[in-house]
Design a protein around this motif. Structure first.
Motif, PDB file in Angstrom:
ATOM      1  N   GLU A 100       0.818  -1.221   0.000  1.00 15.60           N
ATOM      2  CA  GLU A 100       0.000   0.000   0.000  1.00 15.60           C
ATOM      3  C   GLU A 100       0.850   1.269   0.000  1.00 15.60           C
ATOM      4  OE1 GLU A 100      -1.065  -0.937   4.539  1.00 15.60           O
ATOM      5  OE2 GLU A 100      -1.979   0.917   3.854  1.00 15.60           O
ATOM      6  N   LEU A 101       2.123   1.179   0.452  1.00 16.74           N
ATOM      7  CA  LEU A 101       2.980   2.368   0.467  1.00 16.74           C
ATOM      8  C   LEU A 101       3.121   2.946  -0.946  1.00 16.74           C
ATOM      9  CD1 LEU A 101       4.983   4.318   1.911  1.00 16.74           C
ATOM     10  CD2 LEU A 101       6.782   2.654   1.411  1.00 16.74           C
ATOM     11  N   PHE A 102       3.254   2.047  -1.931  1.00 13.04           N
ATOM     12  CA  PHE A 102       3.464   2.522  -3.305  1.00 13.04           C
ATOM     13  C   PHE A 102       2.140   2.815  -4.000  1.00 13.04           C
ATOM     14  CE2 PHE A 102       7.148   0.176  -1.940  1.00 13.04           C
ATOM     15  CZ  PHE A 102       8.132   1.136  -2.135  1.00 13.04           C
ATOM     16  N   ALA A 103       1.088   2.027  -3.645  1.00 17.13           N
ATOM     17  CA  ALA A 103      -0.228   2.327  -4.214  1.00 17.13           C
ATOM     18  C   ALA A 103      -0.593   3.764  -3.836  1.00 17.13           C
ATOM     19  CB  ALA A 103      -1.252   1.344  -3.678  1.00 17.13           C
ATOM     20  N   LYS A 104      -0.335   4.110  -2.581  1.00 17.26           N
ATOM     21  CA  LYS A 104      -0.655   5.446  -2.080  1.00 17.26           C
ATOM     22  C   LYS A 104       0.415   6.465  -2.498  1.00 17.26           C
ATOM     23  CE  LYS A 104      -2.693   7.150   2.155  1.00 17.26           C
ATOM     24  NZ  LYS A 104      -2.822   7.006   3.574  1.00 17.26           N
ATOM     25  N   GLY A 105       1.682   6.063  -2.422  1.00 17.52           N
ATOM     26  CA  GLY A 105       2.790   6.985  -2.661  1.00 17.52           C
ATOM     27  C   GLY A 105       3.063   7.227  -4.130  1.00 17.52           C
ATOM     28  N   SER A 106       3.343   6.178  -4.885  1.00 18.65           N
ATOM     29  CA  SER A 106       3.675   6.351  -6.311  1.00 18.65           C
ATOM     30  C   SER A 106       2.428   6.686  -7.110  1.00 18.65           C
ATOM     31  CB  SER A 106       4.311   5.074  -6.873  1.00 18.65           C
ATOM     32  OG  SER A 106       5.333   4.601  -6.023  1.00 18.65           O
ATOM     33  N   GLY A 107       1.264   6.114  -6.678  1.00 17.49           N
ATOM     34  CA  GLY A 107      -0.001   6.454  -7.331  1.00 17.49           C
ATOM     35  C   GLY A 107      -0.642   5.257  -8.010  1.00 17.49           C
ATOM     36  N   GLU A 108      -1.950   5.060  -7.733  1.00 21.61           N
ATOM     37  CA  GLU A 108      -2.716   3.930  -8.294  1.00 21.61           C
ATOM     38  C   GLU A 108      -2.741   3.944  -9.814  1.00 21.61           C
ATOM     39  OE1 GLU A 108      -3.963   1.343  -7.024  1.00 21.61           O
ATOM     40  OE2 GLU A 108      -4.636   1.692  -4.963  1.00 21.61           O
ATOM     41  N   SER A 109      -2.699   5.148 -10.420  1.00 24.05           N
ATOM     42  CA  SER A 109      -2.885   5.203 -11.872  1.00 24.05           C
ATOM     43  C   SER A 109      -1.566   5.062 -12.641  1.00 24.05           C
ATOM     44  CB  SER A 109      -3.575   6.520 -12.256  1.00 24.05           C
ATOM     45  OG  SER A 109      -2.717   7.617 -12.000  1.00 24.05           O
ATOM     46  N   THR A 110      -0.451   4.875 -11.933  1.00 23.95           N
ATOM     47  CA  THR A 110       0.841   4.782 -12.633  1.00 23.95           C
ATOM     48  C   THR A 110       1.069   3.370 -13.184  1.00 23.95           C
ATOM     49  OG1 THR A 110       1.992   4.156 -10.607  1.00 23.95           O
ATOM     50  CG2 THR A 110       1.863   6.501 -11.085  1.00 23.95           C
ATOM     51  N   VAL A 162       2.627   0.953 -10.491  1.00 24.24           N
ATOM     52  CA  VAL A 162       1.729   0.265  -9.556  1.00 24.24           C
ATOM     53  C   VAL A 162       0.777  -0.670 -10.308  1.00 24.24           C
ATOM     54  CG1 VAL A 162      -0.155   0.639  -7.900  1.00 24.24           C
ATOM     55  CG2 VAL A 162       1.938   2.020  -7.774  1.00 24.24           C
ATOM     56  N   GLN A 163       0.317  -0.254 -11.471  1.00 25.75           N
ATOM     57  CA  GLN A 163      -0.642  -1.069 -12.226  1.00 25.75           C
ATOM     58  C   GLN A 163      -0.033  -2.353 -12.767  1.00 25.75           C
ATOM     59  OE1 GLN A 163      -3.913  -0.257 -13.870  1.00 25.75           O
ATOM     60  NE2 GLN A 163      -4.276   1.126 -12.156  1.00 25.75           N
ATOM     61  N   GLN A 182      -7.349   5.586 -22.475  1.00 23.00           N
ATOM     62  CA  GLN A 182      -8.762   5.736 -22.105  1.00 23.00           C
ATOM     63  C   GLN A 182      -8.904   5.665 -20.579  1.00 23.00           C
ATOM     64  OE1 GLN A 182     -11.374   5.339 -24.723  1.00 23.00           O
ATOM     65  NE2 GLN A 182      -9.930   4.970 -26.383  1.00 23.00           N
ATOM     66  N   ARG A 183      -8.173   4.698 -20.005  1.00 26.13           N
ATOM     67  CA  ARG A 183      -8.193   4.543 -18.540  1.00 26.13           C
ATOM     68  C   ARG A 183      -7.579   5.781 -17.880  1.00 26.13           C
ATOM     69  NH1 ARG A 183      -4.045   3.143 -15.498  1.00 26.13           N
ATOM     70  NH2 ARG A 183      -2.811   2.190 -17.157  1.00 26.13           N
ATOM     71  N   ARG A 184      -6.437   6.254 -18.456  1.00 30.61           N
ATOM     72  CA  ARG A 184      -5.765   7.422 -17.874  1.00 30.61           C
ATOM     73  C   ARG A 184      -6.681   8.651 -17.894  1.00 30.61           C
ATOM     74  NH1 ARG A 184      -0.935   5.502 -21.518  1.00 30.61           N
ATOM     75  NH2 ARG A 184       0.408   4.463 -19.994  1.00 30.61           N
ATOM     76  N   ALA A 185      -7.442   8.818 -18.991  1.00 35.44           N
ATOM     77  CA  ALA A 185      -8.321   9.985 -19.114  1.00 35.44           C
ATOM     78  C   ALA A 185      -9.313  10.011 -17.950  1.00 35.44           C
ATOM     79  CB  ALA A 185      -9.051   9.957 -20.446  1.00 35.44           C
ATOM     80  N   THR A 218      -8.828   8.391 -14.895  1.00 34.80           N
ATOM     81  CA  THR A 218      -8.228   8.409 -13.548  1.00 34.80           C
ATOM     82  C   THR A 218      -7.312   9.615 -13.333  1.00 34.80           C
ATOM     83  OG1 THR A 218      -6.467   6.967 -14.337  1.00 34.80           O
ATOM     84  CG2 THR A 218      -8.320   5.906 -13.217  1.00 34.80           C
ATOM     85  N   ASN A 219      -6.454   9.916 -14.305  1.00 36.60           N
ATOM     86  CA  ASN A 219      -5.478  10.996 -14.162  1.00 36.60           C
ATOM     87  C   ASN A 219      -5.001  11.416 -15.558  1.00 36.60           C
ATOM     88  OD1 ASN A 219      -3.438  12.718 -13.502  1.00 36.60           O
ATOM     89  ND2 ASN A 219      -2.348  11.299 -12.150  1.00 36.60           N
ATOM     90  N   PRO A 220      -5.716  12.375 -16.184  1.00 39.67           N
ATOM     91  CA  PRO A 220      -5.458  12.709 -17.590  1.00 39.67           C
ATOM     92  C   PRO A 220      -3.987  13.059 -17.892  1.00 39.67           C
ATOM     93  CG  PRO A 220      -7.420  13.850 -16.799  1.00 39.67           C
ATOM     94  CD  PRO A 220      -6.817  13.183 -15.615  1.00 39.67           C
ATOM     95  N   LEU A 221      -3.262  13.577 -16.890  1.00 40.87           N
ATOM     96  CA  LEU A 221      -1.851  13.919 -17.085  1.00 40.87           C
ATOM     97  C   LEU A 221      -1.042  12.703 -17.553  1.00 40.87           C
ATOM     98  CD1 LEU A 221      -0.162  16.538 -16.385  1.00 40.87           C
ATOM     99  CD2 LEU A 221       0.496  15.353 -14.293  1.00 40.87           C
ATOM    100  N   ARG A 222      -1.458  11.521 -17.086  1.00 40.24           N
ATOM    101  CA  ARG A 222      -0.736  10.273 -17.383  1.00 40.24           C
ATOM    102  C   ARG A 222      -0.770   9.917 -18.869  1.00 40.24           C
ATOM    103  NH1 ARG A 222       1.400  10.568 -13.201  1.00 40.24           N
ATOM    104  NH2 ARG A 222       2.924  10.935 -14.812  1.00 40.24           N
ATOM    105  N   ILE A 223      -1.698  10.554 -19.636  1.00 39.63           N
ATOM    106  CA  ILE A 223      -1.753  10.302 -21.077  1.00 39.63           C
ATOM    107  C   ILE A 223      -0.401  10.614 -21.720  1.00 39.63           C
ATOM    108  CG2 ILE A 223      -2.792  11.153 -23.247  1.00 39.63           C
ATOM    109  CD1 ILE A 223      -5.452  11.326 -21.734  1.00 39.63           C
ATOM    110  N   TYR A 224       0.312  11.570 -21.126  1.00 41.40           N
ATOM    111  CA  TYR A 224       1.638  11.922 -21.647  1.00 41.40           C
ATOM    112  C   TYR A 224       2.642  10.776 -21.508  1.00 41.40           C
ATOM    113  CZ  TYR A 224       0.957  16.896 -22.666  1.00 41.40           C
ATOM    114  OH  TYR A 224       0.591  18.091 -23.228  1.00 41.40           O
TER     115      TYR A 224
END
Ligand code: HAM
Length: 415
Positions: free
Chosen positions: A47-57, A60-61, A194-197, A199-205
């Motif tokens: 959970e440290l990385f799910a919370k820290g690095s981010g679920e949408s990365t 973690v995925q 599509q998933r990034r849009a 959860t976290n649109p920035l991740r599209i980059y």
């Protein structure tokens, strides 16, 4: 034969010297810039990385080495150091002892990625983190440390790219602009986008799918949506870099593959590395310490991939071997004395070697040549009887007899 696991590497003698060189320069820089070492465990709670690095990365995925341990707890090998460094800072309340904490760490990280040149499943990072300082001068100091690492290692073909991804205030406006600009094109992008849009649109980059790139290249830029304080901060960082004479370029696509970044992001790209060209990357993460249960302290840092630094080192960097001494023993009596001699040299700080099988003088000197010994100390029956040894300068092929008691001193002088 049982081989090493795919994506992991043995670092063999001959290569390890290049690693040690990188580690030595990194430690020396930390010493000069006032960064102290913090070592954290290789395993952490998932959970440290799910919370820290981010679920949408992607990390973690898709990439974590996570498992349930024998006690039923969800554990993972750490994929990066930052959340661990924050956890340790919070867990030990380091904000009291170190109100302006400047920390570094070095060690293995694990990501289940497709291995290729410069990309492993077990790789190593030199990681630098600062907690509690928000002034742009610290962003510039951290970037300066990163840039100095690259230049002091003699890596000439490198480029510093920077960007600002804004803060909790201005980010929503940028997300909105991204989604608006995408419009119907979103349907043409890959499933990950599509998933990034959502959860976290920035991740599209982060998308690497070639067909998606024209659409992503045309998207709005984060720096055009910064609020006033973020814009001022970013101008401050650029101003300091200019004053230091560190060349930089803005890269609009530099949003970094982790969710915690705010404001400044940066990478150093190695121009000789091929597809995996990021030598190091980092940025500011002002909300992370609080998010992980700590006080409201800002943060900034970077991590360099040690494999990539080693790959980018100049080829000519031959490992500098210390001058070595080879002790040559002739006959059984001399052997016991030679072993004592060997120990005395080593105790005196002189790297020394000896052939343990009884061999001829010629064979032993040949071996001395092979290990590139600068000096040979010859201990034979005749010398022993006279209370002497022969000290031979291997480079000049000159030798002289010296009293046994002065042997170590004579070797030192000859080196
Ligand atoms: P990152 O960009 O994910 O950032 O990784 C930093 C560096 O680690 C990369 O630039 C690269 O040199 C190296 N690296 C990453 N993955 C691999 C791999 N699979 N094989 C070899 N090298 C790799 C972070 O990890 C952040 N924690 C950096 C940071 C610290 N940001 C703030 N503080």
């Amino acid at each position: 034969m049982i081989s090493a696991i795919r994506g992991t590497h043995d670092i063999l003698p001959g290569e390890v010297e290049r690693w040690q060189f990188v580690e030595r320069i990194a430690r020396s820089l930390c010493d000069r810039y006032g960064y102290v070492e913090l070592r954290t465990p290789v395993i952490e709670k998932e959970e440290l990385f799910a919370k820290g690095s981010g679920e949408s990365t992607d990390i973690v995925q898709k990439e974590m080495y996570a498992f349930t341990d024998k006690g039923g707890e969800r554990i993972t090998l750490r994929p990066e150091a930052t959340p661990s460094m924050v956890r340790a800072y919070v867990e030990h309340s380091l904000e009291h002892a170190l109100p302006f904490a400047k920390l570094f760490s070095m060690g293995p990280m694990f990501r289940y990625e497709r291995p290729q040149k410069g990309r492993q499943r077990q790789f190593h990072q030199f990681d630098v983190e600062v907690f509690g300082i928000s002034d742009p001068a610290i962003d510039a100091e951290v970037i300066d440390l990163a840039w100095s690492l690259v230049t002091e290692l003699g890596i000439a073909q490198a480029e510093l790219v920077i960007n600002s991804v804004g803060c909790a205030e201005c980010r929503p406006k940028f997300h909105e602009a991204l989604l608006k600009a995408l419009g119907n094109d979103l349907q043409t992008l890959c499933a990950d986008c599509q998933r990034r849009a959502a959860t976290n649109p920035l991740r599209i980059y982060d998308c690497k799918v070639p067909a998606d790139q024209p659409v992503i290249d045309a998207l709005p830029h984060a720096i055009d949506y910064l609020c006033e304080p973020c814009a001022t901060h970013f101008a401050g960082v650029r101003g300091h870099l200019d004053a230091f004479g560190i060349p930089w370029k803005i890269s609009h696509r530099l949003v970094r593959g982790l969710d915690y970044y705010t404001r400044t992001t940066f990478e150093v790209l190695g121009q000789t590395l091929g597809a995996q060209n990021a030598i190091l990357g980092g940025g500011r993460y002002d909300g992370l310490v609080k998010k992980l249960g700590g006080p409201d302290r800002v943060g900034i840092g970077f991590a360099a991939g040690i494999e990539r630094l080693v790959l980018a080192l100049p080829e000519s960097l031959a490992a500098v071997k210390p001058a070595r001494v080879f002790v040559v023993a002739l006959g059984d009596d001399a052997r016991a004395e030679a072993l004592k001699m060997l120990r005395e040299l080593r105790a005196a700080g002189v790297p020394a070697e000896m052939e343990f099988e009884a061999r001829s003088m010629k064979a032993q000197l040949k071996r001395a040549d092979r290990v590139q010994a600068a000096v040979a100390v010859i201990v034979g029956g005749d010398e022993l009887a006279r209370g002497e040894v022969t000290v031979r300068d291997m480079r000049k092929s000159e030798q002289r007899a010296v009293p046994r008691a002065q042997a170590v001193e004579a070797v030192r002088t000859a080196l």
